[in-house]
Design a protein around this motif. Structure first.
Motif, PDB file in Angstrom:
ATOM      1  N   LEU A  19       0.828  -1.200   0.000  1.00 25.05           N
ATOM      2  CA  LEU A  19       0.000   0.000   0.000  1.00 25.05           C
ATOM      3  C   LEU A  19       0.863   1.250   0.000  1.00 25.05           C
ATOM      4  O   LEU A  19       1.841   1.329   0.759  1.00 25.05           O
ATOM      5  CB  LEU A  19      -0.909   0.014   1.231  1.00 25.05           C
ATOM      6  CG  LEU A  19      -1.874  -1.164   1.374  1.00 25.05           C
ATOM      7  CD1 LEU A  19      -2.695  -1.023   2.653  1.00 25.05           C
ATOM      8  CD2 LEU A  19      -2.784  -1.278   0.165  1.00 25.05           C
TER       9      LEU A  19
ATOM     10  N   VAL B 115      -5.510   4.859   2.334  1.00 24.39           N
ATOM     11  CA  VAL B 115      -6.049   3.646   1.722  1.00 24.39           C
ATOM     12  C   VAL B 115      -6.987   2.988   2.720  1.00 24.39           C
ATOM     13  O   VAL B 115      -6.569   2.592   3.807  1.00 24.39           O
ATOM     14  CB  VAL B 115      -4.933   2.658   1.314  1.00 24.39           C
ATOM     15  CG1 VAL B 115      -5.564   1.426   0.654  1.00 24.39           C
ATOM     16  CG2 VAL B 115      -3.940   3.313   0.368  1.00 24.39           C
TER      17      VAL B 115
ATOM     18  N   THR C  64      -9.041  -0.248   3.322  1.00 20.84           N
ATOM     19  CA  THR C  64      -9.091  -1.607   2.794  1.00 20.84           C
ATOM     20  C   THR C  64      -9.235  -2.607   3.932  1.00 20.84           C
ATOM     21  O   THR C  64      -8.959  -2.292   5.093  1.00 20.84           O
ATOM     22  CB  THR C  64      -7.828  -1.931   1.975  1.00 20.84           C
ATOM     23  OG1 THR C  64      -7.989  -3.217   1.349  1.00 20.84           O
ATOM     24  CG2 THR C  64      -6.589  -1.947   2.852  1.00 20.84           C
TER      25      THR C  64
ATOM     26  N   GLN D 201      -5.238  -7.974   2.944  1.00 19.02           N
ATOM     27  CA  GLN D 201      -3.803  -8.051   3.175  1.00 19.02           C
ATOM     28  C   GLN D 201      -3.325  -9.396   2.646  1.00 19.02           C
ATOM     29  O   GLN D 201      -4.134 -10.208   2.192  1.00 19.02           O
ATOM     30  CB  GLN D 201      -3.482  -7.900   4.660  1.00 19.02           C
ATOM     31  CG  GLN D 201      -4.207  -8.854   5.563  1.00 19.02           C
ATOM     32  CD  GLN D 201      -3.968  -8.556   7.034  1.00 19.02           C
ATOM     33  OE1 GLN D 201      -3.284  -7.614   7.382  1.00 19.02           O
ATOM     34  NE2 GLN D 201      -4.533  -9.370   7.902  1.00 19.02           N
TER      35      GLN D 201
ATOM     36  N   ALA E 152     -10.412  -2.106  -2.098  1.00 19.11           N
ATOM     37  CA  ALA E 152      -9.756  -0.987  -1.417  1.00 19.11           C
ATOM     38  C   ALA E 152     -10.204   0.313  -2.060  1.00 19.11           C
ATOM     39  O   ALA E 152     -10.700   0.339  -3.200  1.00 19.11           O
ATOM     40  CB  ALA E 152      -8.231  -1.123  -1.513  1.00 19.11           C
TER      41      ALA E 152
ATOM     42  N   LEU F  30      -8.377   3.936  -2.735  1.00 23.26           N
ATOM     43  CA  LEU F  30      -7.227   4.822  -2.669  1.00 23.26           C
ATOM     44  C   LEU F  30      -7.759   6.247  -2.683  1.00 23.26           C
ATOM     45  O   LEU F  30      -8.418   6.667  -3.639  1.00 23.26           O
ATOM     46  CB  LEU F  30      -6.295   4.592  -3.856  1.00 23.26           C
ATOM     47  CG  LEU F  30      -5.149   5.602  -4.002  1.00 23.26           C
ATOM     48  CD1 LEU F  30      -4.172   5.469  -2.845  1.00 23.26           C
ATOM     49  CD2 LEU F  30      -4.442   5.429  -5.335  1.00 23.26           C
TER      50      LEU F  30
ATOM     51  N   LEU G 243       0.827   0.982  -5.685  1.00 29.68           N
ATOM     52  CA  LEU G 243      -0.160   0.075  -5.100  1.00 29.68           C
ATOM     53  C   LEU G 243      -0.088  -1.292  -5.764  1.00 29.68           C
ATOM     54  O   LEU G 243      -0.144  -1.415  -6.989  1.00 29.68           O
ATOM     55  CB  LEU G 243      -1.567   0.681  -5.260  1.00 29.68           C
ATOM     56  CG  LEU G 243      -2.757  -0.166  -4.792  1.00 29.68           C
ATOM     57  CD1 LEU G 243      -2.648  -0.476  -3.301  1.00 29.68           C
ATOM     58  CD2 LEU G 243      -4.068   0.556  -5.085  1.00 29.68           C
TER      59      LEU G 243
END
Length: 459
Positions: free
Chosen positions: A363, A371, A373, A376, A390, A392, A413
Protein backbone atom coordinates in the motif's frame (compact mmCIF):
# COMPACT_ATOMS: atom_id res chain seq x y z
CA UNK A 1 -35.60 8.37 17.64
CA UNK A 2 -32.31 9.66 19.02
CA UNK A 3 -31.11 7.65 22.00
CA UNK A 4 -30.06 10.29 24.50
CA UNK A 5 -27.48 7.85 25.88
CA UNK A 6 -23.80 7.22 25.44
CA UNK A 7 -22.75 4.51 22.99
CA UNK A 8 -20.16 2.39 24.77
CA UNK A 9 -20.43 -0.85 22.78
CA UNK A 10 -21.16 -0.81 19.04
CA UNK A 11 -22.13 -3.75 16.86
CA UNK A 12 -20.67 -3.29 13.38
CA UNK A 13 -23.09 -5.11 11.09
CA UNK A 14 -21.08 -5.08 7.89
CA UNK A 15 -17.88 -6.36 6.34
CA UNK A 16 -14.85 -5.38 4.29
CA UNK A 17 -13.35 -1.92 4.24
CA UNK A 18 -16.33 -0.11 5.78
CA UNK A 19 -16.31 -2.47 8.77
CA UNK A 20 -12.61 -1.78 9.29
CA UNK A 21 -13.28 1.95 8.85
CA UNK A 22 -15.98 2.02 11.56
CA UNK A 23 -13.89 -0.08 13.94
CA UNK A 24 -10.97 2.34 13.65
CA UNK A 25 -13.15 5.27 14.69
CA UNK A 26 -14.48 3.22 17.61
CA UNK A 27 -10.91 2.57 18.72
CA UNK A 28 -10.09 6.27 18.55
CA UNK A 29 -13.19 7.22 20.52
CA UNK A 30 -12.81 4.50 23.16
CA UNK A 31 -15.99 2.72 22.03
CA UNK A 32 -15.89 -1.07 22.25
CA UNK A 33 -16.43 -2.57 18.79
CA UNK A 34 -18.07 -5.93 18.14
CA UNK A 35 -17.94 -7.19 14.58
CA UNK A 36 -20.94 -9.20 13.40
CA UNK A 37 -19.34 -11.45 10.79
CA UNK A 38 -20.54 -14.17 8.46
CA UNK A 39 -18.66 -17.46 8.30
CA UNK A 40 -16.68 -16.07 5.34
CA UNK A 41 -15.43 -13.11 7.41
CA UNK A 42 -14.68 -14.58 10.84
CA UNK A 43 -10.93 -14.38 10.19
CA UNK A 44 -10.94 -11.16 8.19
CA UNK A 45 -8.92 -8.04 8.95
CA UNK A 46 -11.96 -6.27 10.48
CA UNK A 47 -12.41 -9.29 12.76
CA UNK A 48 -8.82 -8.90 13.97
CA UNK A 49 -9.20 -5.14 14.44
CA UNK A 50 -12.46 -5.33 16.41
CA UNK A 51 -12.49 -5.86 20.17
CA UNK A 52 -14.83 -8.83 19.77
CA UNK A 53 -16.40 -10.91 17.03
CA UNK A 54 -19.83 -12.52 16.97
CA UNK A 55 -20.97 -14.98 14.32
CA UNK A 56 -23.84 -13.57 12.30
CA UNK A 57 -24.61 -16.57 10.08
CA UNK A 58 -23.53 -18.44 6.94
CA UNK A 59 -21.61 -16.79 4.13
CA UNK A 60 -24.68 -16.19 1.98
CA UNK A 61 -25.78 -12.57 2.56
CA UNK A 62 -29.45 -13.56 2.84
CA UNK A 63 -28.61 -15.64 5.90
CA UNK A 64 -26.30 -13.12 7.54
CA UNK A 65 -25.78 -9.49 6.52
CA UNK A 66 -29.27 -9.23 4.98
CA UNK A 67 -31.13 -10.82 7.93
CA UNK A 68 -32.49 -8.10 10.28
CA UNK A 69 -33.43 -10.63 12.94
CA UNK A 70 -29.90 -12.09 12.96
CA UNK A 71 -28.37 -8.62 13.35
CA UNK A 72 -30.63 -7.70 16.26
CA UNK A 73 -30.09 -11.07 17.95
CA UNK A 74 -26.34 -10.51 17.72
CA UNK A 75 -26.65 -6.99 19.14
CA UNK A 76 -28.75 -8.16 22.09
CA UNK A 77 -26.50 -11.19 22.71
CA UNK A 78 -23.38 -9.04 23.13
CA UNK A 79 -25.13 -6.22 24.99
CA UNK A 80 -24.47 -3.64 22.28
CA UNK A 81 -25.84 -0.15 22.81
CA UNK A 82 -26.07 0.49 19.07
CA UNK A 83 -25.78 -1.03 15.59
CA UNK A 84 -23.82 0.61 12.78
CA UNK A 85 -25.01 -0.84 9.46
CA UNK A 86 -22.28 0.66 7.22
CA UNK A 87 -23.41 0.95 3.61
CA UNK A 88 -25.24 -1.54 1.41
CA UNK A 89 -26.88 -4.61 2.95
CA UNK A 90 -29.42 -3.39 5.58
CA UNK A 91 -28.10 0.15 5.94
CA UNK A 92 -31.29 1.73 4.56
CA UNK A 93 -33.74 -0.94 5.67
CA UNK A 94 -36.59 0.40 7.86
CA UNK A 95 -37.22 -3.12 9.20
CA UNK A 96 -33.79 -3.20 10.82
CA UNK A 97 -34.22 0.27 12.28
CA UNK A 98 -37.62 -0.70 13.74
CA UNK A 99 -36.30 -4.01 15.08
CA UNK A 100 -33.41 -2.20 16.77
CA UNK A 101 -35.82 0.26 18.39
CA UNK A 102 -38.07 -2.58 19.59
CA UNK A 103 -35.04 -4.27 21.18
CA UNK A 104 -33.84 -1.08 22.86
CA UNK A 105 -30.79 -0.83 20.61
CA UNK A 106 -29.82 2.40 18.84
CA UNK A 107 -29.75 2.27 15.04
CA UNK A 108 -26.98 4.50 13.73
CA UNK A 109 -28.97 6.11 10.99
CA UNK A 110 -32.23 7.93 10.30
CA UNK A 111 -35.55 7.05 11.89
CA UNK A 112 -37.56 4.20 10.25
CA UNK A 113 -40.13 6.62 8.82
CA UNK A 114 -37.47 8.67 7.10
CA UNK A 115 -35.77 5.54 5.76
CA UNK A 116 -39.09 4.43 4.28
CA UNK A 117 -39.78 7.89 2.86
CA UNK A 118 -36.51 8.18 0.95
CA UNK A 119 -35.99 4.47 0.23
CA UNK A 120 -39.09 4.47 -1.97
CA UNK A 121 -37.92 6.50 -4.98
CA UNK A 122 -41.40 7.78 -5.82
CA UNK A 123 -41.93 8.87 -2.23
CA UNK A 124 -38.51 10.52 -2.24
CA UNK A 125 -39.44 12.46 -5.40
CA UNK A 126 -42.65 13.63 -3.74
CA UNK A 127 -40.76 14.82 -0.65
CA UNK A 128 -38.22 16.59 -2.86
CA UNK A 129 -41.00 18.44 -4.64
CA UNK A 130 -42.59 19.34 -1.31
CA UNK A 131 -39.23 20.75 -0.17
CA UNK A 132 -38.99 22.87 -3.31
CA UNK A 133 -36.42 20.85 -5.26
CA UNK A 134 -36.66 20.44 -9.04
CA UNK A 135 -37.02 16.82 -10.18
CA UNK A 136 -36.27 15.12 -13.47
CA UNK A 137 -39.55 14.77 -15.43
CA UNK A 138 -41.03 11.30 -15.02
CA UNK A 139 -43.69 9.18 -13.38
CA UNK A 140 -44.74 5.72 -12.22
CA UNK A 141 -45.49 3.03 -14.79
CA UNK A 142 -48.00 0.51 -13.45
CA UNK A 143 -48.50 -1.18 -16.82
CA UNK A 144 -47.42 -0.84 -20.46
CA UNK A 145 -50.20 1.59 -21.32
CA UNK A 146 -49.25 3.80 -18.39
CA UNK A 147 -45.57 3.56 -19.33
CA UNK A 148 -46.33 4.66 -22.88
CA UNK A 149 -48.33 7.60 -21.57
CA UNK A 150 -45.50 8.71 -19.30
CA UNK A 151 -42.98 8.18 -22.11
CA UNK A 152 -45.03 10.35 -24.45
CA UNK A 153 -44.83 13.14 -21.89
CA UNK A 154 -41.19 12.63 -20.91
CA UNK A 155 -39.75 11.84 -24.34
CA UNK A 156 -36.92 9.54 -25.41
CA UNK A 157 -34.33 8.54 -24.43
CA UNK A 158 -35.56 7.67 -20.95
CA UNK A 159 -34.61 5.55 -17.97
CA UNK A 160 -36.67 2.80 -16.38
CA UNK A 161 -35.90 2.76 -12.66
CA UNK A 162 -36.83 0.40 -9.84
CA UNK A 163 -38.82 2.19 -7.14
CA UNK A 164 -37.03 0.16 -4.47
CA UNK A 165 -33.62 0.33 -6.15
CA UNK A 166 -30.52 2.22 -5.24
CA UNK A 167 -26.78 2.44 -5.73
CA UNK A 168 -27.21 2.45 -9.49
CA UNK A 169 -28.99 -0.91 -9.54
CA UNK A 170 -32.33 -1.48 -11.22
CA UNK A 171 -31.84 1.09 -14.00
CA UNK A 172 -32.25 0.55 -17.74
CA UNK A 173 -31.96 2.94 -20.67
CA UNK A 174 -34.56 3.00 -23.45
CA UNK A 175 -33.71 4.91 -26.63
CA UNK A 176 -36.33 3.55 -29.01
CA UNK A 177 -40.11 3.36 -28.30
CA UNK A 178 -40.10 -0.11 -29.87
CA UNK A 179 -37.93 -1.36 -26.99
CA UNK A 180 -40.12 -0.03 -24.17
CA UNK A 181 -42.31 -3.11 -23.68
CA UNK A 182 -39.37 -5.52 -23.54
CA UNK A 183 -37.29 -3.32 -21.23
CA UNK A 184 -40.26 -2.67 -18.97
CA UNK A 185 -40.91 -6.41 -18.52
CA UNK A 186 -37.23 -7.00 -17.84
CA UNK A 187 -37.02 -4.14 -15.34
CA UNK A 188 -40.13 -5.27 -13.45
CA UNK A 189 -38.79 -8.83 -13.17
CA UNK A 190 -35.36 -7.70 -12.02
CA UNK A 191 -36.81 -5.21 -9.53
CA UNK A 192 -38.98 -7.91 -7.99
CA UNK A 193 -36.05 -10.32 -7.74
CA UNK A 194 -33.48 -7.82 -6.45
CA UNK A 195 -35.58 -5.61 -4.18
CA UNK A 196 -38.79 -7.53 -3.52
CA UNK A 197 -40.68 -4.64 -5.12
CA UNK A 198 -41.74 -4.88 -8.79
CA UNK A 199 -42.69 -1.22 -9.13
CA UNK A 200 -40.82 0.90 -11.66
CA UNK A 201 -41.00 4.46 -12.89
CA UNK A 202 -39.80 6.32 -15.95
CA UNK A 203 -37.51 9.31 -15.94
CA UNK A 204 -36.08 11.52 -18.69
CA UNK A 205 -32.50 10.62 -19.57
CA UNK A 206 -30.25 13.66 -19.50
CA UNK A 207 -27.50 12.84 -21.99
CA UNK A 208 -25.01 15.46 -20.79
CA UNK A 209 -25.72 15.09 -17.10
CA UNK A 210 -23.21 15.19 -14.27
CA UNK A 211 -23.83 13.16 -11.12
CA UNK A 212 -23.12 15.51 -8.21
CA UNK A 213 -24.08 14.84 -4.61
CA UNK A 214 -24.25 16.94 -1.47
CA UNK A 215 -23.28 15.46 1.90
CA UNK A 216 -25.62 16.48 4.72
CA UNK A 217 -25.64 15.85 8.46
CA UNK A 218 -28.77 16.39 10.53
CA UNK A 219 -29.81 16.05 14.16
CA UNK A 220 -33.56 15.89 13.54
CA UNK A 221 -33.96 19.62 14.04
CA UNK A 222 -31.35 21.25 11.84
CA UNK A 223 -28.80 20.20 9.24
CA UNK A 224 -25.49 21.29 7.74
CA UNK A 225 -24.06 20.70 4.27
CA UNK A 226 -20.55 19.24 4.17
CA UNK A 227 -19.67 20.07 0.60
CA UNK A 228 -20.30 18.24 -2.66
CA UNK A 229 -18.76 15.39 -4.61
CA UNK A 230 -18.64 14.53 -8.30
CA UNK A 231 -19.47 10.89 -9.04
CA UNK A 232 -19.95 11.09 -12.81
CA UNK A 233 -17.33 8.44 -13.71
CA UNK A 234 -19.61 5.43 -13.80
CA UNK A 235 -19.91 2.10 -15.57
CA UNK A 236 -23.48 0.85 -15.92
CA UNK A 237 -24.55 3.34 -13.24
CA UNK A 238 -21.92 2.02 -10.80
CA UNK A 239 -19.46 4.61 -9.53
CA UNK A 240 -15.77 4.05 -10.23
CA UNK A 241 -14.09 7.25 -9.10
CA UNK A 242 -15.22 10.25 -7.03
CA UNK A 243 -13.78 13.64 -6.19
CA UNK A 244 -14.51 16.54 -3.87
CA UNK A 245 -15.37 19.24 -4.40
CA UNK A 246 -17.06 18.75 -7.78
CA UNK A 247 -14.83 20.51 -10.36
CA UNK A 248 -15.90 23.36 -12.61
CA UNK A 249 -19.24 24.09 -10.96
CA UNK A 250 -20.33 27.73 -11.05
CA UNK A 251 -20.35 29.16 -7.54
CA UNK A 252 -24.04 30.05 -7.66
CA UNK A 253 -25.02 26.57 -8.86
CA UNK A 254 -22.92 25.00 -6.10
CA UNK A 255 -24.59 27.20 -3.50
CA UNK A 256 -28.08 26.49 -4.83
CA UNK A 257 -27.44 22.75 -4.74
CA UNK A 258 -26.29 22.90 -1.12
CA UNK A 259 -29.33 24.94 -0.14
CA UNK A 260 -31.62 22.48 -1.92
CA UNK A 261 -30.05 19.53 -0.09
CA UNK A 262 -30.49 21.31 3.23
CA UNK A 263 -34.10 22.16 2.40
CA UNK A 264 -34.84 18.47 1.85
CA UNK A 265 -33.03 17.41 5.04
CA UNK A 266 -34.95 19.96 7.10
CA UNK A 267 -38.24 19.04 5.44
CA UNK A 268 -37.67 15.41 6.46
CA UNK A 269 -36.47 16.23 9.97
CA UNK A 270 -33.42 14.25 8.97
CA UNK A 271 -31.23 12.75 11.69
CA UNK A 272 -27.92 11.20 10.71
CA UNK A 273 -25.58 11.28 7.76
CA UNK A 274 -27.14 11.38 4.31
CA UNK A 275 -26.44 12.19 0.69
CA UNK A 276 -28.68 14.11 -1.68
CA UNK A 277 -27.88 13.02 -5.23
CA UNK A 278 -28.46 15.54 -7.99
CA UNK A 279 -28.24 15.52 -11.77
CA UNK A 280 -26.58 18.58 -13.26
CA UNK A 281 -27.57 19.42 -16.82
CA UNK A 282 -24.37 20.82 -18.32
CA UNK A 283 -26.13 22.39 -21.28
CA UNK A 284 -28.76 24.22 -19.25
CA UNK A 285 -26.68 24.90 -16.14
CA UNK A 286 -29.48 23.52 -13.95
CA UNK A 287 -29.88 20.63 -11.53
CA UNK A 288 -32.59 18.13 -10.59
CA UNK A 289 -33.12 15.76 -7.67
CA UNK A 290 -32.27 12.11 -8.27
CA UNK A 291 -32.48 10.35 -4.90
CA UNK A 292 -31.37 10.50 -1.30
CA UNK A 293 -29.12 7.86 0.27
CA UNK A 294 -29.83 7.61 3.98
CA UNK A 295 -26.48 6.18 5.08
CA UNK A 296 -22.77 6.72 4.89
CA UNK A 297 -21.50 6.52 1.30
CA UNK A 298 -18.63 4.49 -0.13
CA UNK A 299 -17.11 7.79 -1.24
CA UNK A 300 -17.31 9.56 2.13
CA UNK A 301 -13.49 9.71 2.53
CA UNK A 302 -13.12 12.47 -0.08
CA UNK A 303 -15.45 14.62 2.02
CA UNK A 304 -13.49 13.78 5.15
CA UNK A 305 -10.23 14.84 3.55
CA UNK A 306 -11.48 18.23 2.37
CA UNK A 307 -13.43 19.00 5.57
CA UNK A 308 -11.09 17.46 8.14
CA UNK A 309 -14.06 15.67 9.75
CA UNK A 310 -14.54 12.08 10.89
CA UNK A 311 -18.01 11.38 9.51
CA UNK A 312 -18.41 8.13 11.46
CA UNK A 313 -17.73 10.03 14.68
CA UNK A 314 -20.38 12.59 13.69
CA UNK A 315 -22.82 9.76 12.97
CA UNK A 316 -22.28 8.31 16.43
CA UNK A 317 -22.67 11.68 18.14
CA UNK A 318 -26.01 12.32 16.44
CA UNK A 319 -27.14 8.75 17.21
CA UNK A 320 -26.48 9.46 20.89
CA UNK A 321 -28.98 12.29 20.70
CA UNK A 322 -26.48 15.12 20.72
CA UNK A 323 -27.26 18.28 18.74
CA UNK A 324 -25.07 19.10 15.77
CA UNK A 325 -21.53 19.88 16.83
CA UNK A 326 -21.04 21.99 13.70
CA UNK A 327 -22.54 25.19 12.41
CA UNK A 328 -22.57 25.82 8.67
CA UNK A 329 -19.88 28.47 9.02
CA UNK A 330 -17.65 25.87 10.70
CA UNK A 331 -17.53 23.81 7.51
CA UNK A 332 -14.45 24.93 5.58
CA UNK A 333 -13.25 23.01 2.53
CA UNK A 334 -9.51 22.78 1.96
CA UNK A 335 -7.85 21.47 -1.19
CA UNK A 336 -9.14 18.68 -3.40
CA UNK A 337 -9.54 14.92 -2.93
CA UNK A 338 -10.02 12.02 -5.33
CA UNK A 339 -11.01 8.42 -4.60
CA UNK A 340 -10.28 5.42 -6.82
CA UNK A 341 -12.34 2.30 -6.12
CA UNK A 342 -10.09 -0.72 -6.51
CA UNK A 343 -12.23 -3.75 -7.37
CA UNK A 344 -11.41 -7.42 -7.88
CA UNK A 345 -12.38 -7.26 -11.54
CA UNK A 346 -10.58 -8.08 -14.76
CA UNK A 347 -10.68 -4.98 -16.96
CA UNK A 348 -9.12 -6.91 -19.85
CA UNK A 349 -12.11 -9.30 -19.91
CA UNK A 350 -15.19 -7.07 -19.60
CA UNK A 351 -14.74 -6.48 -15.85
CA UNK A 352 -15.16 -10.15 -15.00
CA UNK A 353 -15.22 -10.73 -11.20
CA UNK A 354 -11.92 -12.08 -9.89
CA UNK A 355 -12.33 -13.77 -6.50
CA UNK A 356 -9.55 -15.78 -4.92
CA UNK A 357 -6.61 -15.49 -2.56
CA UNK A 358 -4.56 -12.32 -2.22
CA UNK A 359 -0.88 -13.24 -2.20
CA UNK A 360 0.69 -9.90 -1.37
CA UNK A 361 -0.41 -6.33 -0.71
CA UNK A 362 1.77 -3.22 -0.95
CA UNK A 363 0.00 0.00 0.00
CA UNK A 364 1.30 3.47 -0.81
CA UNK A 365 1.81 5.86 2.07
CA UNK A 366 2.78 9.46 2.54
CA UNK A 367 1.41 12.94 2.89
CA UNK A 368 -2.17 13.16 1.62
CA UNK A 369 -2.50 9.43 0.86
CA UNK A 370 -5.13 7.24 2.52
CA UNK A 371 -6.05 3.65 1.72
CA UNK A 372 -9.23 2.17 3.17
CA UNK A 373 -9.09 -1.61 2.79
CA UNK A 374 -9.71 -4.90 4.54
CA UNK A 375 -7.34 -7.01 2.43
CA UNK A 376 -3.80 -8.05 3.17
CA UNK A 377 -1.50 -10.88 2.17
CA UNK A 378 -3.35 -14.17 2.70
CA UNK A 379 -6.83 -12.61 2.55
CA UNK A 380 -9.43 -14.43 0.50
CA UNK A 381 -11.78 -12.48 -1.76
CA UNK A 382 -15.01 -14.49 -1.52
CA UNK A 383 -17.45 -14.76 -4.42
CA UNK A 384 -20.50 -13.91 -2.30
CA UNK A 385 -20.08 -10.15 -1.95
CA UNK A 386 -19.28 -6.89 -3.69
CA UNK A 387 -15.91 -6.85 -5.44
CA UNK A 388 -14.53 -3.72 -3.71
CA UNK A 389 -11.04 -4.42 -2.35
CA UNK A 390 -9.76 -0.99 -1.42
CA UNK A 391 -10.25 2.73 -1.84
CA UNK A 392 -7.23 4.82 -2.67
CA UNK A 393 -8.02 8.34 -1.48
CA UNK A 394 -5.63 11.21 -2.12
CA UNK A 395 -5.73 14.84 -0.98
CA UNK A 396 -3.88 17.70 -2.66
CA UNK A 397 -3.68 21.47 -2.49
CA UNK A 398 -5.80 21.66 -5.66
CA UNK A 399 -7.21 19.27 -8.25
CA UNK A 400 -4.04 19.08 -10.35
CA UNK A 401 -2.00 18.27 -7.26
CA UNK A 402 -4.50 15.62 -6.10
CA UNK A 403 -4.50 13.91 -9.49
CA UNK A 404 -0.70 13.91 -9.67
CA UNK A 405 -0.46 12.40 -6.19
CA UNK A 406 -3.10 9.79 -7.07
CA UNK A 407 -1.22 8.74 -10.20
CA UNK A 408 1.99 8.37 -8.20
CA UNK A 409 0.21 6.38 -5.49
CA UNK A 410 -1.39 4.03 -8.03
CA UNK A 411 2.04 3.18 -9.40
CA UNK A 412 3.03 1.98 -5.92
CA UNK A 413 -0.16 0.08 -5.10
CA UNK A 414 0.05 -3.70 -5.45
CA UNK A 415 -2.68 -6.25 -4.71
CA UNK A 416 -1.34 -9.50 -6.10
CA UNK A 417 -3.53 -12.52 -6.75
CA UNK A 418 -6.88 -11.46 -8.18
CA UNK A 419 -7.04 -9.18 -11.18
CA UNK A 420 -7.79 -5.62 -10.06
CA UNK A 421 -8.86 -2.30 -11.55
CA UNK A 422 -5.60 -0.52 -10.68
CA UNK A 423 -4.57 -0.36 -14.37
CA UNK A 424 -7.99 1.06 -15.22
CA UNK A 425 -7.54 3.93 -12.79
CA UNK A 426 -4.04 4.63 -14.09
CA UNK A 427 -5.55 5.01 -17.56
CA UNK A 428 -8.47 7.08 -16.28
CA UNK A 429 -6.26 9.59 -14.47
CA UNK A 430 -4.16 10.00 -17.61
CA UNK A 431 -7.16 10.64 -19.86
CA UNK A 432 -7.20 14.22 -21.22
CA UNK A 433 -10.98 14.65 -20.99
CA UNK A 434 -11.04 13.54 -17.37
CA UNK A 435 -8.05 15.68 -16.48
CA UNK A 436 -9.84 18.73 -17.91
CA UNK A 437 -12.62 18.16 -15.35
CA UNK A 438 -16.38 18.24 -15.33
CA UNK A 439 -17.05 15.03 -17.30
CA UNK A 440 -20.61 13.74 -17.58
CA UNK A 441 -22.00 10.27 -16.96
CA UNK A 442 -21.44 9.22 -20.59
CA UNK A 443 -17.71 9.86 -20.33
CA UNK A 444 -16.72 6.33 -19.34
CA UNK A 445 -18.16 4.75 -22.48
CA UNK A 446 -16.18 7.23 -24.58
CA UNK A 447 -13.11 6.44 -22.52
CA UNK A 448 -13.51 2.70 -23.10
CA UNK A 449 -13.89 3.29 -26.82
CA UNK A 450 -10.69 5.31 -26.92
CA UNK A 451 -8.67 3.11 -24.57
CA UNK A 452 -7.89 0.46 -27.18
CA UNK A 453 -6.41 -2.88 -26.08
CA UNK A 454 -6.55 -3.22 -22.33
CA UNK A 455 -3.58 -4.27 -20.23
CA UNK A 456 -3.55 -7.86 -19.08
CA UNK A 457 -1.87 -8.77 -15.85
CA UNK A 458 -2.27 -8.78 -12.11
CA UNK A 459 -1.90 -5.54 -10.20
Amino acid sequence: MASGRRIRRLLVANRGEIAARVVRTCTRLGVESVLAASDADLRSLPARLADRVVRLGPAAPSASYLDPAAVVRAAVAVGADAVHPGYGFLSENPALARACADAGVVFVGPDPGVLAAVGDKLSARAHAVAAGLPVVPGGEATDLAGARAVAAEVGYPLLVKAVGGGGGRGMKLVRDPADLAHVLDLAVSEAAAAFGDPRVYLERFVASGRHVEVQVLGDGTDAVALGDRDCSVQRRYQKLLEEAPAPLLPARLRRDMAEAALALARHLGYRGLGTVELLVDRERGTFSFLEMNARIQVEHPVTELVTGLDLVAEQLAVAEGLPLRLRQEDVVLTGHAVECRINAEDWAHDFRPSPGQVRRVVLPAGDGIRVDTAVQGGSVVPPFYDSLLAKLVVHGTDRADALARARAALRLLRIEGPATTVPLHEALLADPEFRAGGVDTTFFERFLGAAGPRPVGVR
